[in-house]
Write a protein that holds these residues in place. Sequence first.
Motif, PDB file in Angstrom:
ATOM      1  N   GLU A 100      61.148  40.588  91.471  1.00  0.00           N
ATOM      2  CA  GLU A 100      62.188  39.996  92.581  1.00  0.00           C
ATOM      3  C   GLU A 100      63.164  39.190  91.871  1.00  0.00           C
ATOM      4  O   GLU A 100      63.051  38.849  90.751  1.00  0.00           O
ATOM      5  CB  GLU A 100      61.547  39.489  93.811  1.00  0.00           C
ATOM      6  CG  GLU A 100      61.665  40.216  94.920  1.00  0.00           C
ATOM      7  CD  GLU A 100      62.893  40.969  95.214  1.00  0.00           C
ATOM      8  OE1 GLU A 100      64.124  40.089  95.108  1.00  0.00           O
ATOM      9  OE2 GLU A 100      63.141  41.966  96.231  1.00  0.00           O
ATOM     10  N   ILE A 102      66.025  35.989  92.508  1.00  0.00           N
ATOM     11  CA  ILE A 102      66.678  34.826  93.532  1.00  0.00           C
ATOM     12  C   ILE A 102      67.929  34.246  92.695  1.00  0.00           C
ATOM     13  O   ILE A 102      67.508  33.910  91.703  1.00  0.00           O
ATOM     14  CB  ILE A 102      65.670  33.771  94.035  1.00  0.00           C
ATOM     15  CG1 ILE A 102      64.505  34.402  94.732  1.00  0.00           C
ATOM     16  CG2 ILE A 102      66.418  32.875  94.831  1.00  0.00           C
ATOM     17  CD1 ILE A 102      63.561  33.399  94.939  1.00  0.00           C
ATOM     18  N   ASP A 107      66.517  28.427  98.837  1.00  0.00           N
ATOM     19  CA  ASP A 107      66.029  27.411  99.778  1.00  0.00           C
ATOM     20  C   ASP A 107      64.481  27.961 100.104  1.00  0.00           C
ATOM     21  O   ASP A 107      64.328  29.073  99.554  1.00  0.00           O
ATOM     22  CB  ASP A 107      67.041  27.419 100.922  1.00  0.00           C
ATOM     23  CG  ASP A 107      66.840  28.423 101.753  1.00  0.00           C
ATOM     24  OD1 ASP A 107      66.397  29.616 101.503  1.00  0.00           O
ATOM     25  OD2 ASP A 107      67.994  28.382 102.583  1.00  0.00           O
ATOM     26  N   ASP A 109      63.465  29.571 102.975  1.00  0.00           N
ATOM     27  CA  ASP A 109      63.602  30.734 103.611  1.00  0.00           C
ATOM     28  C   ASP A 109      63.633  31.615 102.568  1.00  0.00           C
ATOM     29  O   ASP A 109      62.946  32.728 102.630  1.00  0.00           O
ATOM     30  CB  ASP A 109      64.793  30.595 104.268  1.00  0.00           C
ATOM     31  CG  ASP A 109      64.485  30.087 105.962  1.00  0.00           C
ATOM     32  OD1 ASP A 109      63.372  29.958 106.025  1.00  0.00           O
ATOM     33  OD2 ASP A 109      65.589  30.026 106.660  1.00  0.00           O
ATOM     34  N   ILE A 110      64.580  31.601 101.471  1.00  0.00           N
ATOM     35  CA  ILE A 110      64.804  32.483 100.601  1.00  0.00           C
ATOM     36  C   ILE A 110      63.490  32.776  99.697  1.00  0.00           C
ATOM     37  O   ILE A 110      63.137  33.979  99.265  1.00  0.00           O
ATOM     38  CB  ILE A 110      66.064  32.271  99.715  1.00  0.00           C
ATOM     39  CG1 ILE A 110      67.098  32.256 100.440  1.00  0.00           C
ATOM     40  CG2 ILE A 110      66.006  33.376  98.353  1.00  0.00           C
ATOM     41  CD1 ILE A 110      68.569  32.050  99.672  1.00  0.00           C
ATOM     42  N   THR A 113      60.996  34.643 101.979  1.00  0.00           N
ATOM     43  CA  THR A 113      61.246  36.074 102.356  1.00  0.00           C
ATOM     44  C   THR A 113      60.975  36.958 100.980  1.00  0.00           C
ATOM     45  O   THR A 113      60.325  38.194 101.068  1.00  0.00           O
ATOM     46  CB  THR A 113      62.435  36.522 102.849  1.00  0.00           C
ATOM     47  OG1 THR A 113      63.449  35.660 102.189  1.00  0.00           O
ATOM     48  CG2 THR A 113      62.544  36.361 104.166  1.00  0.00           C
ATOM     49  N   LYS A 114      61.297  36.427  99.923  1.00  0.00           N
ATOM     50  CA  LYS A 114      60.967  37.214  98.494  1.00  0.00           C
ATOM     51  C   LYS A 114      59.596  37.379  98.435  1.00  0.00           C
ATOM     52  O   LYS A 114      59.204  38.177  97.791  1.00  0.00           O
ATOM     53  CB  LYS A 114      61.807  36.247  97.420  1.00  0.00           C
ATOM     54  CG  LYS A 114      63.366  36.444  97.665  1.00  0.00           C
ATOM     55  CD  LYS A 114      63.998  37.805  97.140  1.00  0.00           C
ATOM     56  CE  LYS A 114      65.300  37.783  97.335  1.00  0.00           C
ATOM     57  NZ  LYS A 114      66.160  39.252  96.960  1.00  0.00           N
ATOM     58  N   GLN A 116      57.282  37.363 100.262  1.00  0.00           N
ATOM     59  CA  GLN A 116      56.799  38.265 101.462  1.00  0.00           C
ATOM     60  C   GLN A 116      57.108  39.878 100.991  1.00  0.00           C
ATOM     61  O   GLN A 116      56.252  40.651 100.646  1.00  0.00           O
ATOM     62  CB  GLN A 116      57.323  38.346 102.831  1.00  0.00           C
ATOM     63  CG  GLN A 116      56.598  37.387 103.667  1.00  0.00           C
ATOM     64  CD  GLN A 116      57.525  36.871 104.747  1.00  0.00           C
ATOM     65  OE1 GLN A 116      58.500  37.281 105.121  1.00  0.00           O
ATOM     66  NE2 GLN A 116      57.091  35.936 105.839  1.00  0.00           N
ATOM     67  N   GLN A 117      58.113  40.045 100.500  1.00  0.00           N
ATOM     68  CA  GLN A 117      58.456  41.219  99.953  1.00  0.00           C
ATOM     69  C   GLN A 117      57.995  41.825  98.854  1.00  0.00           C
ATOM     70  O   GLN A 117      57.385  42.957  98.864  1.00  0.00           O
ATOM     71  CB  GLN A 117      60.345  41.219  99.447  1.00  0.00           C
ATOM     72  CG  GLN A 117      61.133  41.501 100.797  1.00  0.00           C
ATOM     73  CD  GLN A 117      62.386  41.065 100.501  1.00  0.00           C
ATOM     74  OE1 GLN A 117      62.794  41.038  99.190  1.00  0.00           O
ATOM     75  NE2 GLN A 117      63.346  40.635 101.377  1.00  0.00           N
TER      76      GLN A 117
END
Lengths: 121, 268
Positions: A100, A102, A107, A109-110, A113-114, A116-117
Motif C-alpha cells: 500500500e 500513503i 492522519d 484515519d488514512i 483504512t490503509k 484495513q485494506q
Amino acid sequence: MKTCLIVDDSRVVRMVAKKIVTSLGFKTEEAEDGQQALDFCKKSMPEAVLLDWNMPVMNGIDFLVELRELPNGGEPIVVFCTTENELSKISEALMAGANEYIMKPFDSDIIETKFQQVGLL
Amino acid sequence: MRPDQFTLLANLVKTQSGIVLTPDKTYLLESRLPPVARKHGLKGMEDLVNAVKAGRNKALADDVVDAMTTNESLFFRDQKPFQIIKDEIFPKLSKSRGGAKTIKIWSAACSSGQEPYSLAMMAREERSIQGWTFDILASDISREMLKKAQAGTYTQFEVQRGLPITMLVKYFKQNGDKWIIDKGLQSHIRFKEFNLLHDMAPLGTFDIVMCRNVLIYFDQPTKSKILAGIAKRLAPDGVLFLGGAETVLGLSKDFKPVPSLRGVYQLA
Ligand SMILES: C[S@@+](CC[C@H](N)C(=O)[O-])C[C@H]1O[C@@H](n2cnc3c(N)ncnc32)[C@H](O)[C@@H]1O
C-alpha cells in the motif's frame, strides 16, 4: 501482538506514526534509514513496515527490494508513507513489492483504512 | 438567527428534501447560508429569509436546500458492502443475468461520486462479468455534488480514504495535486439530479440499489415512503444496501434482511 517497523529519518514523524500504529494495537519498532530497517528484519521479521522513501544511507525503495529478496522477506506487509506523490513513483513502489502507499501528510484515519485494506486489522 | 427564521428555513428544507433540521442545527444554517445569500445578491440572513418567504425564487430555494445537505463520502465506504458485492452479489448475477449480460445499479444518493466510481471499479475488476454492460445510475439532490461527481476530480486526501492504491494507479490520472478518474470508467455511469421524494417509476429497475447514509437525515414516514419506492424499482431477486446506521426494521414490510449479510436487504 503484531509488530510494525516504522522507518523514517524524521524523529517527529516516527513519533506521530508510533502513536497512531500503537493505538491500532501494534507493537512498534523504529529505524532511521533503510539499512537499520534491513538489519532489524534480518534478526526478526515484522508483520508490517511503515516506510518512508527519502532517507540517508539507504532509501525506502532500496530497502524494499533487498527485503523482498530475504528468506521470509515476502511476508511483511509494506506500506509506503512518503511525500513522493507522483503516479510514476507510486507505480515504482508497487513494482518493488509495496502493498500500500500513503502520501504525506497522513492522519490516523488514512493509516487505519490503509491497514484495513491490506488485512492488517 | 431568530427562531422564526430557523423554522421557516427548516420547513423549506424538510418539504423540499425530507432532511430534518432540529434547532441544535441552527449553527449549520448560519454557517452555510451566507454564501447562498451572496450568490443571489442578498445582503444577509434577513433578506434571504424574506426572499424565501416570498416563495417566488425557485433557484434560491434549491440552493438553500443544496447547502443544507451533508455530502461526506469516501471510496469503498465501510469496505464490507463492497466486499459483499464482490464475493456474493456479482457471482450470483453473473449466473442469473447471463442472457442479457447487463447489470443495473443505482447509487441513490451518490454525493461527490465516490460510491458509483467504487462500484464501477469493482465491476471492471470482476472476471466473471467481463465485457458485460454495467449501467450505473448515480443520482443526488445536490446539483453542486453532481457537478463534482461528474468532474471526477479528487484531492490527494480524498483518494487516500478507502481507495486501494492499485485502483488509484489503474483508474486515475494525475494533474498537479488533483487526481482525475479514468474516462472509460465514467462511461458506465449516468449522473442525474434526482430527489428521493419524487416518483421513482421513470428510473427503471435495478439489480443493486445503494441507498446509503441518506435515510438517517429523514423522519420515519419519509424513510418508509422512500423504501416503498425503492422496493418497486428492485428486480425480484435484487438487493438493497443501506448505510451502517440504517435499517428497514419498523419502516418497511417490503424488505427483509439477507441472512448473514449485514446491511443487505431483499424483497420480502
Ligand atoms: C452523506 S451523503 C452519502 C453519500 C454516499 N451514499 C455514501 O454513503 O458515502 C448523503 C447524500 O444524500 C443526498 N440527499 C439528501 N437528501 C436527498 C434527497 N431528498 N434526494 C436525493 N439525495 C438526497 C445529499 O445531497 C448527500 O449528497
